[in-house]
Scaffold this active site. Structure first.
Site, mmCIF file in Angstrom:
data_model
loop_
_atom_site.group_PDB
_atom_site.id
_atom_site.type_symbol
_atom_site.label_atom_id
_atom_site.label_comp_id
_atom_site.label_asym_id
_atom_site.label_seq_id
_atom_site.Cartn_x
_atom_site.Cartn_y
_atom_site.Cartn_z
ATOM 1 N N LYS A 195 -4.500 2.726 8.757
ATOM 2 C CA LYS A 195 -5.043 2.021 7.860
ATOM 3 C C LYS A 195 -6.110 0.941 8.671
ATOM 4 O O LYS A 195 -5.516 0.162 9.512
ATOM 5 C CB LYS A 195 -4.273 0.937 6.757
ATOM 6 C CG LYS A 195 -5.204 0.165 6.167
ATOM 7 C CD LYS A 195 -4.472 -0.263 5.216
ATOM 8 C CE LYS A 195 -5.272 -1.579 4.207
ATOM 9 N NZ LYS A 195 -4.512 -2.107 3.199
ATOM 10 N N LYS A 248 -6.700 5.783 5.806
ATOM 11 C CA LYS A 248 -7.711 4.958 4.807
ATOM 12 C C LYS A 248 -8.638 4.029 5.792
ATOM 13 O O LYS A 248 -8.279 3.362 6.736
ATOM 14 C CB LYS A 248 -6.767 4.042 4.152
ATOM 15 C CG LYS A 248 -7.344 3.074 3.164
ATOM 16 C CD LYS A 248 -6.557 2.531 2.505
ATOM 17 C CE LYS A 248 -7.172 0.998 1.767
ATOM 18 N NZ LYS A 248 -6.197 0.070 1.240
HETATM 19 C C1 PBG Z 1 -3.910 -4.121 0.205
HETATM 20 C C2 PBG Z 1 -4.962 -3.194 -0.009
HETATM 21 C C3 PBG Z 1 -6.284 -2.943 0.003
HETATM 22 C C4 PBG Z 1 -6.570 -1.911 -0.282
HETATM 23 C C5 PBG Z 1 -5.554 -1.140 -0.776
HETATM 24 N N1 PBG Z 1 -4.305 -1.997 -0.568
HETATM 25 C C6 PBG Z 1 -7.134 -3.982 0.478
HETATM 26 C C7 PBG Z 1 -7.145 -4.630 2.014
HETATM 27 O O1 PBG Z 1 -6.192 -4.193 2.653
HETATM 28 O O2 PBG Z 1 -7.665 -5.505 2.241
HETATM 29 C C8 PBG Z 1 -7.885 -1.198 -0.372
HETATM 30 C C9 PBG Z 1 -8.253 -0.123 -1.121
HETATM 31 C C10 PBG Z 1 -9.964 0.022 -1.596
HETATM 32 O O3 PBG Z 1 -10.772 -0.605 -0.944
HETATM 33 O O4 PBG Z 1 -10.236 0.682 -2.525
HETATM 34 N N2 PBG Z 1 -3.066 -4.208 1.388
#
Ligand code: PBG
Length: 329
Positions: A195, A248
């Site tokens: 991520k 992601k």
């Molecule tokens: C939270 C989380 C996030 C997303 C999914 N889980 C945001 C972040 O890490 O700031 C983002 C998903 C998206 O942008 O569609 N941990």
């Protein structure tokens, strides 16, 4: 005269569909849903046209629609009221909280739908970070204790998969252990494994009002410049007992999807995130792009790169288009 004529394999719909490598199917799509307390709530999100914060009754309706289109999995993200947020994300462990009670209701109404829940502190934290903050730093091991309790509350409520999205070190093994010790050996872990610290999460943070209140997430989410680090994260998550690995965002990170696919025999998920959705919607609204075509091409390319399943806000629409296509054929 050219010796090879690759165009022969493109000359008709029939030959093109015969040799098509990657395909999209509704069963490969996960529908993310923003869950809000209340009844009959259907609140638009300014930066995500077509997407709403929904109360449980509306979510149940949406699931009926999703199932009819062949979608079999949803991912839930709760909108937590500001007064329920604190440093320790206490509300995330509350078995009577918005998320666990909704998971139970969803599983009761639709036992066959796969429910995936997000494990991270940010929607519940007054700091807006995925981990516990002390003196401006994000603490790792203290965060893991909170994540384990949160994952347990979700498993007890009936979640099929818990999905740690926090990027703390060692959280997959700790959550696996906590689940197993409590008897939840069948609850899976979908790990947000690679991520990245991405600007494409902006609209999601608006949806949940969960943006970090100071600094950024670069001490835990990965540097967009790195790919070998993703392999390291993947090896660790495999060894720690993850069932599915996620990359992601998706489209700017297709190389990472391909590399993880080559590295591991676990299923690979990709998250076509909020910003990726919003930019196509924005261009479409301006008449600069054909929204449907750009969305479907994006999702197909994510599959081609190696993703087995895709989290996408376009899931319902994509499933509808796929159904239309197959009824024409
Ligand atoms: C939270 C989380 C996030 C997303 C999914 N889980 C945001 C972040 O890490 O700031 C983002 C998903 C998206 O942008 O569609 N941990």
């Amino acid at each position: 005269m050219p010796l090879s004529r690759p165009r022969r394999n493109r000359k008709s719909v029939a030959i093109r569909s015969l040799i098509q490598e990657a395909r999209l199917h509704p069963s490969q799509l996960v529908l993310p849903l923003f869950l809000k307390a209340g009844k009959n709530v259907r609140e638009p999100i300014a930066s995500m046209p077509g997407i709403f914060r929904l109360s449980l009754d509306q979510i149940l309706k949406t699931i009926i629609e999703a199932q009819a289109l062949g979608i079999c999995a949803v991912a839930l993200f709760p909108v937590i009221e500001e007064q329920k947020k604190d440093r320790l994300a206490t509300e995330s462990k509350n078995p009577y909280g918005l998320l666990p009670t909704s998971v139970t209701a969803i599983k009761k109404a639709f036992p066959e739908i796969l429910v995936i829940t997000d494990v991270a502190m940010d929607p519940y934290s007054c700091d807006g970070h995925d981990g516990l903050v002390q003196d401006g730093k994000i603490l790792n091991d203290e965060t893991i204790e909170i994540l384990c309790a949160q994952a347990l509350a979700q498993a007890r409520a009936g979640a099929d998969f818990v999905a740690p999205s926090d990027m703390m070190d060692g959280r997959v093994s700790a959550i696996r252990k906590a689940l197993d010790q409590a008897g939840f050996t069948d609850t899976g872990i979908l790990s947000y494994c690679a991520k990245y610290a991405s600007s494409f999460y902006g609209p999601f943070r608006e949806a949940l009002n969960s943006a970090p209140r100071f600094g950024d997430k670069k001490t835990y989410q990965m540097d967009p410049a790195n790919s070998r680090e993703a392999l390291r994260e993947a090896r660790l998550d495999v060894a720690e007992g993850a069932d599915i690995l996620m990359v992601k965002p998706a489209l700017p990170y297709l190389d990472i999807i391909a590399r993880l696919k080559a590295l591991s025999s676990l299923p690979i998920a990709a998250y076509h995130v909020s910003g990726e959705y919003s930019m196509i919607m924005a261009a479409g609204a301006n008449g600069w792009l054909d929204t449907e075509k750009a969305m479907m091409e994006s999702l197909l390319c994510i599959r081609r790169a190696g993703a087995d399943l895709i989290f996408t806000y376009y899931a319902l629409e994509a499933a509808r288009l796929l159904k239309l296509e197959s009824s024409k054929a």
